[in-house]
Design an enzyme around this catalytic site. Structure first.
Site, short mmCIF file in Angstrom:
data_model
loop_
_atom_site.label_atom_id
_atom_site.label_comp_id
_atom_site.label_asym_id
_atom_site.label_seq_id
_atom_site.Cartn_x
_atom_site.Cartn_y
_atom_site.Cartn_z
CG PHE A 181 -15.16 96.26 -36.42
CD1 PHE A 181 -14.59 95.74 -37.82
CD2 PHE A 181 -16.52 96.37 -36.25
CE1 PHE A 181 -15.58 95.91 -38.84
CE2 PHE A 181 -17.58 96.48 -37.31
CZ PHE A 181 -16.83 95.97 -38.47
CG ASP A 186 -24.80 76.24 -44.02
OD1 ASP A 186 -26.05 77.04 -43.91
OD2 ASP A 186 -24.26 75.79 -44.94
CG HIS A 187 -28.77 80.04 -41.02
ND1 HIS A 187 -28.37 80.75 -41.98
CD2 HIS A 187 -30.19 79.72 -41.45
CE1 HIS A 187 -29.32 81.04 -42.81
NE2 HIS A 187 -30.52 80.75 -42.61
CG HIS A 212 -27.38 77.89 -46.99
ND1 HIS A 212 -26.89 78.19 -45.85
CD2 HIS A 212 -28.06 79.26 -47.11
CE1 HIS A 212 -26.96 79.27 -45.33
NE2 HIS A 212 -27.47 79.85 -46.27
#
Length: 462
Positions: free
Chosen positions: A87, A170-171, A233
Site C-alpha cells: 500500500f 478511540d476504542h 483516551h
C-alpha cells in the site's frame, strides 16, 4: 443503496487479527451486519484468500465474543477476499481500482489499521480508486505524533475525504462503562445535583497496565505515556466526566459539551505541581528501545477545569505500564462531612477489567453506640454483561460508523485541543529539565506521583 464494502489496510497485522476480524465475525453472527457485505483484506504477504481465512480462523476462535462454530465461520469467511498489495506503492492503486471495478464494488468503508505515518500515503493512493473519495475512513489512534503533524495529516485527509466521513477511533469510547457515565450521572439526581466543585473535592482517572510495551518498542519509544494514553483516551474520559448537561443527547450536542471542557483546561503555571513522569526499570532492555531513552512509561497529572462548575476541584490523571494491576477506573471523592469522624463519600466507576459502580458512604455502627462506620455498595456490571453478551468496543464503533453515529468518535477540534495542551505540557517539563523517575515493575509507579497528591492533602484511591 448497496452495502458498503469494508476494506482493511494492514489486514495481516495484530489489530486486524485480535480485534477487527473477531468484531466483524460477532457482528455477522449476531445479524448486526449485512449478509452481502464484502470484506477486502489488504496485506503485503503472499496469501491466497483460502490461506488467509485459515489463519484468521484461529484468531476468531480465540478472540470472538460469541461462541465459535465452523458453520458460522464458513458463512462469515465467504465474505472475505484477500488482496495482496504494497500500500505504500502509489502505482498499486490503479490495480486496486480495477479489482473493485471487476466486482462492481463502488460504496466503501476503509479501515486504516496501520501506523499513522501511512495514513496520508494510503489516502493519496486512493485518489486513483473510483468513488473512494465518497466513502468513509476509520483511523486508529494516535492521530499524528504532535500538534503540527496532526494538523498536516488532517489537511491531507480532508483534501480527499469529507470531514463528516472521517471517523477517528478511540476504542475507549466503545467501552460499556464509558458509555454508562452519562446515564449514571444525568439520570440519577443523587449524583447529578452534586456533580460540581461545591460537593466534589477531587476526581481521579486511572488507567493502569500490568504489562510492559510487549514488543511495541519501535512505536512506544517515539510516543510515551502522554501521547499514547493521556492525549486521547484519558482526555476523552475527562471531557465526558466533566461536561455540562447537553441541550439534547445528540452527537453534536455531546461533542460541544466535551469541547467546552477541553477549552476550559487551565494553562499550566507550575509544571512541578502538575506533572510527574516515570519509566519502569528494565525499559531500556526492551526490544527496539534506544539504550538511553528518556521516554516515559508513566504519567501523573494534576489539572483544573476553569469554569463555574469545577472551579477549584483538581482532576488527577495517572497511567502507566508494568504496574501492580490492570485497571481503568474513575474515582469521585466528595468533600468531607461536617462530622469529623465520618469518612469521605467515594463513588468509583469501574471500567476495566471489572465493570460496575462502587459507592462508599457512612452509617452508624449497629448496637448501643454512636460510632460511624463505612458501608459499601458494589454493583458488578459483568454479571449483566455475561448474561446479555453485549457487543465489545470495536463492534460498537464499526457499527456506529456504518450508521453515521459520530458521537462514538473523536472529532478534529477535540484532537487539536488535546495535542496543543499535551505538547505545551511536555515542552515545559523538558524546559525545566525535570527527571524521568524510575519505578520498579509491579508497583503503583514512582513515589513522586504519590507526593504530588500528598502536597495538596490528597491520596490516590487504591
Amino acid at each position: 443503496m448497496s452495502t458498503p464494502t469494508f476494506t482493511i489496510f494492514g489486514g495481516t497485522g495484530d489489530l486486524t487479527f485480535r480485534k477487527l476480524l473477531p468484531a466483524l465475525y460477532n457482528m455477522h453472527t449476531a445479524k448486526d451486519s449485512a449478509d452481502d457485505r464484502q470484506i477486502i483484506i489488504i496485506g503485503r504477504r503472499d496469501y491466497s484468500t483460502e490461506e488467509y481465512c485459515g489463519k484468521a480462523r484461529d484468531w476468531v476462535k480465540k478472540f470472538s465474543r460469541l461462541p465459535y462454530t465452523d458453520e458460522d465461520f464458513e458463512k462469515f469467511s465467504a465474505q472475505i477476499s484477500y488482496y495482496k498489495m504494497d500500500f505504500i506503492d502509489s502505482n498499486a492503486y490503479s490495480s486496486l481500482n480495477l479489482y473493485y471495478k471487476e466486482r462492481d464494488l463502488n460504496d466503501h468503508i476503509f479501515y486504516f489499521a496501520v501506523a499513522p505515518r501511512f495514513f496520508s500515503i494510503i489516502a493519496s493512493g486512493l485518489t486513483n480508486v473510483k468513488n473512494a473519495c465518497h466513502g468513509k475512513v476509520i483511523l486508529e489512534k494516535p492521530f499524528g505524533e504532535d500538534l503540527d503533524s496532526a494538523k498536516v495529516l488532517n489537511i491531507q485527509l480532508e483534501k480527499f475525504f469529507s470531514a463528516k466521513n472521517i471517523f477517528r477511533i478511540d476504542h475507549y469510547l466503545g467501552k460499556e462503562m464509558i458509555r454508562n457515565i452519562q446515564t449514571l450521572r444525568f439520570s440519577n439526581p443523587i449524583f447529578s445535583n452534586l456533580w460540581n466543585s461545591r460537593y466534589i473535592e477531587s476526581i481521579q482517572i486511572s488507567a493502569s497496565e500490568d504489562m510492559g510495551i510487549e514488543g511495541r518498542g519501535g512505536y512506544y519509544d517515539a510516543s510515551g505515556a502522554l501521547k499514547d494514553m493521556v492525549q486521547n483516551h484519558l482526555f476523552q474520559i475527562l471531557s465526558i466526566v466533566a461536561m455540562e448537561w447537553p441541550e439534547k443527547f445528540s452527537a453534536d450536542a455531546m461533542h460541544d459539551a466535551q469541547i467546552r471542557v477541553l477549552r476550559a483546561l487551565r494553562p499550566v503555571a507550575d509544571i512541578r505541581e502538575t506533572l510527574v513522569l516515570g519509566q519502569y526499570e528494565g525499559y531500556h532492555q526492551e526490544q527496539l528501545v534506544k539504550p538511553h531513552s528518556s521516554t516515559e512509561t508513566y504519567a501523573a497529572l494534576r489539572l483544573f477545569v476553569d469554569n463555574e462548575r469545577w472551579w477549584g476541584t483538581p482532576f488527577y490523571i495517572r497511567t502507566g505500564k508494568k504496574l501492580d494491576r490492570r485497571e481503568i477506573k474513575i474515582a469521585i471523592i466528595f468533600r468531607p462531612s461536617f462530622l469529623e469522624k465520618a469518612a469521605q463519600n467515594i463513588l468509583i466507576i469501574k471500567i476495566q477489567p471489572s465493570e460496575g459502580v462502587y459507592l462508599q458512604f457512612n452509617i452508624k455502627k449497629p448496637g448501643d453506640t454512636d460510632e460511624i462506620i463505612q458501608a459499601k455498595m458494589d454493583f458488578c456490571q459483568n454479571d449483566y454483561v455475561n448474561k446479555l453478551n453485549t457487543p465489545e468496543a470495536y463492534e460498537r464503533l464499526i457499527k456506529a460508523c456504518i450508521n453515521d453515529n459520530t458521537s462514538w468518535f473523536s472529532q478534529w477540534d477535540q484532537i487539536e485541543l488535546s495535542w496543543n495542551f499535551i505538547d505545551k505540557l511536555h515542552e515545559l517539563y523538558i524546559w525545566e529539565k525535570l527527571p524521568i523517575f524510575k519505578y520498579a515493575a509491579g508497583t503503583t509507579g514512582p513515589e513522586q506521583a504519590n507526593e504530588l497528591l500528598r502536597g495538596f492533602g490528597h491520596e490516590w484511591i487504591d
